[in-house]
Scaffold this motif. Sequence first.
Motif, PDB file in Angstrom:
ATOM      1  N   ILE A 288       0.832  -1.205   0.000  1.00  0.00           N
ATOM      2  CA  ILE A 288       0.000   0.000   0.000  1.00  0.00           C
ATOM      3  C   ILE A 288       0.864   1.252   0.000  1.00  0.00           C
ATOM      4  CG2 ILE A 288      -1.655   1.344   1.364  1.00  0.00           C
ATOM      5  CD1 ILE A 288      -2.795  -1.368   2.317  1.00  0.00           C
ATOM      6  N   LYS A 289       1.916   1.243   0.806  1.00  0.00           N
ATOM      7  CA  LYS A 289       2.816   2.392   0.880  1.00  0.00           C
ATOM      8  C   LYS A 289       3.465   2.678  -0.466  1.00  0.00           C
ATOM      9  CE  LYS A 289       6.924   4.102   3.310  1.00  0.00           C
ATOM     10  NZ  LYS A 289       7.961   3.790   4.343  1.00  0.00           N
ATOM     11  N   GLU A 290       3.959   1.636  -1.127  1.00  0.00           N
ATOM     12  CA  GLU A 290       4.617   1.818  -2.419  1.00  0.00           C
ATOM     13  C   GLU A 290       3.641   2.336  -3.479  1.00  0.00           C
ATOM     14  OE1 GLU A 290       7.801   1.657  -3.200  1.00  0.00           O
ATOM     15  OE2 GLU A 290       8.333   1.157  -1.127  1.00  0.00           O
ATOM     16  N   HIS A 291       2.413   1.860  -3.457  1.00  0.00           N
ATOM     17  CA  HIS A 291       1.421   2.329  -4.425  1.00  0.00           C
ATOM     18  C   HIS A 291       0.995   3.761  -4.135  1.00  0.00           C
ATOM     19  CE1 HIS A 291       1.217  -1.943  -5.464  1.00  0.00           C
ATOM     20  NE2 HIS A 291       0.647  -1.567  -6.583  1.00  0.00           N
ATOM     21  N   ASP A 292       0.922   4.117  -2.859  1.00  0.00           N
ATOM     22  CA  ASP A 292       0.555   5.494  -2.502  1.00  0.00           C
ATOM     23  C   ASP A 292       1.606   6.492  -2.964  1.00  0.00           C
ATOM     24  OD1 ASP A 292      -1.816   4.757  -1.343  1.00  0.00           O
ATOM     25  OD2 ASP A 292      -1.075   4.796   0.718  1.00  0.00           O
TER      26      ASP A 292
END
Length: 275
Positions: free
Chosen positions: A91-95
């Motif tokens: 999720i962090k990488e996609h955000d």
Amino acid sequence: MDLVFSDIHADIEGLETILEVALSSDFADKYGKVSRIINLGDLMERGTSPRQVLQKMSELSKSYPMISVMGNHDESVMYKKFFSGSSFSSIKEHDMLTSQDTEFFRQNKDGTFGDQFVIDKKDRLFCVHGGPVDPQKITKNGDDPWLYQRTWQRLSEEDFEFFSYSGYHYKAESAFSEGKAHLDNFVILCGHQHMEAAIKQDGDQITNLWTFGYETEKISKYDLKKHEFPIEKNYNYIIRVGLGGPQGYYGGGFARPHFGIIQDDPKKIVLFELE
């Protein structure tokens, strides 16, 4: 020869492994050189390298003709819809993705992104992530219309069609009926369900071609399991490609990269799983 994969799920190691095998000289000597790439969707989510995957796909699109369709996870990212199943790291990488990072997903004039499906009339291919059924032809019951879209459709494992919150489950008969509205003697290529499948239609007769027996071979340093399916004239087919990026496997367990190729003269589809 077409290289076909689906469900990379932000797994750069899975994608690069597929490319290392399929673009190798050993593979070319046996099966021919890749002349086109077909991506059946879900490049995004669950894995932790979305930026690297999109960069690699952009690079490939400059070197090879490419067919690419949207998957439900790609739409989740682009339309900022919440989708369970990704780790905190994913999720962090996609955000952190920027609009420049996601330029691979072409924006259409109506504000949508990419293609729900692509029809190749020359090679008689119907390329889609989940299923080919026109959502307007499905009777809906007030559920989220997104879950009826082609990106969400699933080949039913029952002898009937139904809706669930994992998407609309269609029968092979419905898929073939939709295909006939666009093509004669065609192959529907899809992914989404992470498991390979092969179905043949001969008139009113529908046959499951999938068997659990397989051949094995070694290409470069890799051991591969393979299933071959001759594509005969006057028949229609559904070929579902397995999971491309193991990071997309939900619920734990063990997965390996899958991909396929389409050969001509004679026309044949070969599905591979790396051991």
